[in-house]
Design an enzyme around this catalytic site. Structure first.
Site, PDB file in Angstrom:
ATOM      1  N   LYS A 114      67.033  72.056  53.966  1.00  0.00           N
ATOM      2  CA  LYS A 114      66.665  70.695  54.339  1.00  0.00           C
ATOM      3  C   LYS A 114      66.226  70.615  55.805  1.00  0.00           C
ATOM      4  CE  LYS A 114      67.516  69.223  50.278  1.00  0.00           C
ATOM      5  NZ  LYS A 114      68.561  68.273  49.904  1.00  0.00           N
ATOM      6  N   GLY A 434      71.774  71.662  34.450  1.00  0.00           N
ATOM      7  CA  GLY A 434      71.583  70.386  33.758  1.00  0.00           C
ATOM      8  C   GLY A 434      70.239  70.194  33.109  1.00  0.00           C
ATOM      9  N   CYS A 518      57.089  66.039  44.498  1.00  0.00           N
ATOM     10  CA  CYS A 518      57.172  64.707  45.073  1.00  0.00           C
ATOM     11  C   CYS A 518      58.200  63.892  44.302  1.00  0.00           C
ATOM     12  CB  CYS A 518      55.819  64.008  45.014  1.00  0.00           C
ATOM     13  SG  CYS A 518      54.531  64.807  45.991  1.00  0.00           S
ATOM     14  N   ASP A 601      76.750  65.343  39.991  1.00  0.00           N
ATOM     15  CA  ASP A 601      76.062  66.180  40.978  1.00  0.00           C
ATOM     16  C   ASP A 601      76.028  65.528  42.352  1.00  0.00           C
ATOM     17  OD1 ASP A 601      75.505  68.201  39.219  1.00  0.00           O
ATOM     18  OD2 ASP A 601      73.491  67.498  38.738  1.00  0.00           O
ATOM     19  N   CYS A 645      73.094  71.771  46.428  1.00  0.00           N
ATOM     20  CA  CYS A 645      71.897  72.592  46.622  1.00  0.00           C
ATOM     21  C   CYS A 645      71.945  73.361  47.931  1.00  0.00           C
ATOM     22  CB  CYS A 645      70.655  71.708  46.570  1.00  0.00           C
ATOM     23  SG  CYS A 645      70.189  71.201  44.908  1.00  0.00           S
ATOM     24  N   GLU A 667      74.253  76.913  45.344  1.00  0.00           N
ATOM     25  CA  GLU A 667      73.192  77.903  45.510  1.00  0.00           C
ATOM     26  C   GLU A 667      73.700  79.146  46.231  1.00  0.00           C
ATOM     27  OE1 GLU A 667      70.594  80.119  48.123  1.00  0.00           O
ATOM     28  OE2 GLU A 667      71.953  78.575  48.819  1.00  0.00           O
ATOM     29  N   HIS A 696      63.563  78.059  42.022  1.00  0.00           N
ATOM     30  CA  HIS A 696      62.380  77.491  42.654  1.00  0.00           C
ATOM     31  C   HIS A 696      61.203  78.454  42.645  1.00  0.00           C
ATOM     32  CE1 HIS A 696      65.550  74.826  44.167  1.00  0.00           C
ATOM     33  NE2 HIS A 696      64.599  73.924  44.225  1.00  0.00           N
TER      34      HIS A 696
END
Length: 759
Positions: A114, A434, A518, A601, A645, A667, A696
């Site tokens: 992030k 999920g 997006c 989550d 994440c 992760e 990813h």
């Protein structure tokens, strides 16, 4: 007469109709050539520049546009390509660039995490033994493009060297400071070439300054900008910060730069500025319009702030601008035809924010009267007085929750025993996070249903068929805990926001999350409340098809808040807890229907950490309470899962433990197993799954690679608590690669089980 000027820090890349995303995915899927892709992206890039010129900006950002990510752009401009990719120097070609971000058949993608405390993800550069070199001055190329095509001399936007290195992974013997120093001559070349091209200002972003800055970091920042002042004397640098205030603003104002950009929305910078003053020979770029949220600005208040700033600096020293890049908000309101009038009147997207900025500039410069600033204030006041923001039942429930214990009544170790008696899971139980691939057919059918082109019955029949097909696939793969696949959901937050009271949705309010991904964040505009069961029907149908447990899948309160555009008239904690209390009713509805494995989550929990460590405790305590509120009343035999994440978890491991979830998945693959170090010094006794492969990337890892990940985790975790799962949901992947990867994952887990039995 001197006047205030306006600027922006960056503009959304994606286009009004997500043209950017469509171009990317068309190229990746080989539907358009590299040349056609380049032409399309250039047209969008230039259109963005022209829009900002038309909005009245005096200084227009150029270089903020990207093919994937601006941090990755910086890395490849300096030839910093990870060793595992085939790269022999020179300008990095487009396919290698995308391979770093997405992986390929021969190499795993670079890590993604992030961007500060936002929901934007950047590609983490890897600094190793490779010596950086300037292989492409992309900023000069883009400046020359805008000058040639639009006759606009823009303001180049660079990520500064200290922030770039701080956000990178650093390998080898070279220190943080040495990595920065190795880049300074390269940045100098970029700066000199830009100055020679005739640009007035060069924006160099150093947002790292708003966090907890060490003395070492301050020293290298001072050294770096002293270097630039001497080696690129004609480069007029605007050192830009955002997202928070600078603790040592007096030190920042002494840096050898021509201008300093400060956030006056999310900080105490105004108090510091008034207390410390500002150099008369520097320009102040003041972030006055909220670049992170979608609410209209009370421009009367903004004007008052400008007047206070002008007691310290002169008009000719001042540039007004948004608080940060407008990357974090949707492009325009003009396509929003379905929003309630009182809500729409209180909203402002990127284009509207530039209009607000122009109004402020015009009033400050006496080109318009102060009455021009009233509309925003009136729109916000009207919304605050509406019934949606004064729900008595919700407010009373919130106050009651503050007086009650938020924890589950039975301790975790006892719950684990009770749950194992019920479920009888094998060692290293396998599951997924999920979601399963949403094929073009799934997306098309859902869109047809939303448009009213097919009936509710036809849509439900289609969704049930997809659920059944994937239950059968999971049975064949032999996963231990199944999921229904989430085919009815567009987005993990949007889905719940559409069903909870207090939320509203735009038609086209998209923002970039990572790469071409997006999202359309919900707007939390009123008090949040439960209306009716949201997930029971699909989950119960899936459970009817199998004897194995099917997880109920919910998004947690902190993530819903962090991934929405929240209201700002209430404290964040109160809004989060309203969401938690609404979700608690859904959890109980699932349990009452016989669903006794429920995942709530919280992938966004860590990303919401305040940028200053001194503010962490309050945020984490509030997050833990909110999660606990959402699950506190379930039976001890009901197993509560959660998922998080990409992030560094070492610093918040106690808070993760404090969530008191029965099983947490995190992760691990892109961090190359470094996450396990968090558990070397901390004994974790609840169930945990450290993701064994990266979802990813389209690359399918081998069975052996996943066994290696399992072995690495078992070095620090008890085999009795370890679960095997992918890193994250599989929504964005294609079906063949998903099935192949899950088969390999289950085989790897079974192989390891056999070893454990033998031992």
């Amino acid at each position: 007469m001197s006047s205030v000027r306006s600027s922006s820090l960056g503009f959304p890349r994606i286009g009004e109709q997500r043209e950017w995303k469509k171009n990317l995915e068309a190229y990746w899927n080989q539907k358009i050539s590299k040349e056609e892709y380049g032409t399309k992206q250039k047209a969008l890039r230039l259109a963005n520049v022209q829009k900002q010129k038309d909005a009245g900006l005096d200084l227009i950002p150029v270089g903020d546009f990207t093919h994937y990510d601006h941090v990755l752009d910086t890395a490849v401009a300096f030839g910093l390509v990870p060793d595992r990719f085939s790269y022999d120097g020179g300008e990095v070609d487009l396919d290698t660039y995308f391979a770093i971000a997405r992986g390929n058949d021969n190499a795993v993608a670079a890590e993604m995490t992030k961007w500060f405390d936002t929901n934007y993800h950047y590609i983490v550069p890897e600094l190793n033994s490779r010596e950086p070199e300037l292989v492409h001055n992309r900023w000069l190329t883009l400046i020359e493009e805008a000058k040639k095509e639009l006759h606009i001399v823009g303001k180049p936007v660079l990520l500064g060297p200290v922030t770039f290195v701080k956000l990178s992974k650093q390998y080898g013997n070279r220190s943080f400071v040495d990595h920065v120093r190795s880049l300074l001559p390269l940045y100098t070349t970029v700066l000199n070439e830009l100055a020679d091209a005739g640009v007035e200002w060069i924006q160099v972003d150093e947002p790292i300054l708003v966090g907890d800055v060490s003395e070492e970091e301050w020293s290298i920042i001072e050294e770096a900008y002293d270097w630039f002042a001497k080696s690129a004397p004609n480069a007029k640098i605007l050192l830009q910060t955002y997202f928070e205030g600078i603790d040592s603003l007096d030190r920042a104002t002494k840096l050898a730069v021509a201008g300093l950009g400060l956030d006056f929305v999310y900080s105490n910078n105004l108090e510091q500025l008034k207390g410390n003053g500002f150099p008369k020979d520097k320009t102040l770029a003041a972030g006055l319009i909220d670049g992170r949220n979608i609410w209209r600005t009370d421009l009367t208040e903004t004007h008052s702030i400008v007047e206070e700033i002008l007691t310290v600096v002169s008009k000719e020293q001042l540039i007004v601008q948004p608080s940060c890049s407008l990357l974090h908000v949707p492009v325009t309101l003009k396509h929003e035809q379905k929003l309630a009038s009182d809500l729409k009147a209180a909203l402002s997207f990127a284009e509207e924010k530039l209009t607000e900025l122009d109004h402020v500039k015009s009033v400050v410069n006496k080109q318009q009267g102060p009455e021009r600033l009233q509309a925003g204030k009136e729109a916000i006041e009207a919304l605050n007085q509406s019934a949606s923001r004064t729900n008595k039942e919700v407010r009373e429930a919130l106050e009651r929750s503050k007086k009650e214990d938020s924890k589950r009544k039975v301790p975790a170790d006892k719950r684990m025993e009770l749950q194992q008696e019920v479920f009888k899971f094998p060692s290293l139980p396998t599951t997924t996070i999920g979601s399963f691939p949403q094929s073009p057919e799934v997306r098309k059918t859902r869109l047809q249903w939303r448009r009213g082109e097919i009936s509710n019955e036809a849509y439900e029949t289609f969704i049930n068929a997809e659920i059944k097909r994937w239950i059968d696939i999971q049975e064949e793969i032999d996963l231990d805990v199944l999921v229904h696949g989430e085919f009815e959901r567009t987005d993990m937050v949007e889905f719940f926001g559409e069903k909870l009271g207090g939320f509203e949705f735009t038609s086209n309010g998209w923002v970039q999350s990572y790469g071409s991904r997006c999202v359309k964040p919900p707007i939390i505009f009123g008090d949040v409340y439960f209306q009716e069961a949201m997930t029971v029907k699909e989950t119960l149908y899936a459970q009817s098809l199998t004897e194995k447990p099917v997880k109920g899948m919910l998004t947690g309160p902190v993530t819903i808040y962090n991934w929405s555009f929240p209201r700002t008239d209430l404290k964040p904690g109160d809004v989060v807890n309203q969401i938690a209390l609404a979700l608690e009713k859904e959890v109980l509805a699932l349990e009452s229907a016989g669903i006794t494995v429920i995942q709530v989550d919280e992938p966004a929990l860590r990303e919401g950490l305040p940028l200053k460590r001194r503010n962490w405790t309050d945020y984490l305590n509030q997050s833990v309470v909110a999660f606990q509120l959402s699950v506190k009343t379930v039976q001890p035999q009901t197993q509560i899962h959660t998922h998080m994440c990409y992030s560094d978890f070492q610093d918040i491991i106690q808070a993760i433990d404090g969530l008191d979830a029965d099983v947490i998945s995190i992760e691990m693959s892109r961090s190359h197993g470094e996450l396990i170090t968090a558990f070397e010094d901390y004994t974790y006794s609840k169930g945990i799954g450290l993701g064994v492969y990266d979802i990813h990337s389209p690359r399918v890892p081998t069975e052996e690679e996943m066994e290696t990940s399992i072995n690495r985790a078992l070095q620090v975790l008890d085999q009795r608590i370890f679960w095997v799962n992918p890193d994250c949901g599989l929504k964005t992947r294609k079906e063949p690669e998903t099935v192949e990867a899950l088969k390999a994952m289950v085989k790897a887990a079974k192989n390891k089980r056999k070893e454990l039995v033998v031992k």
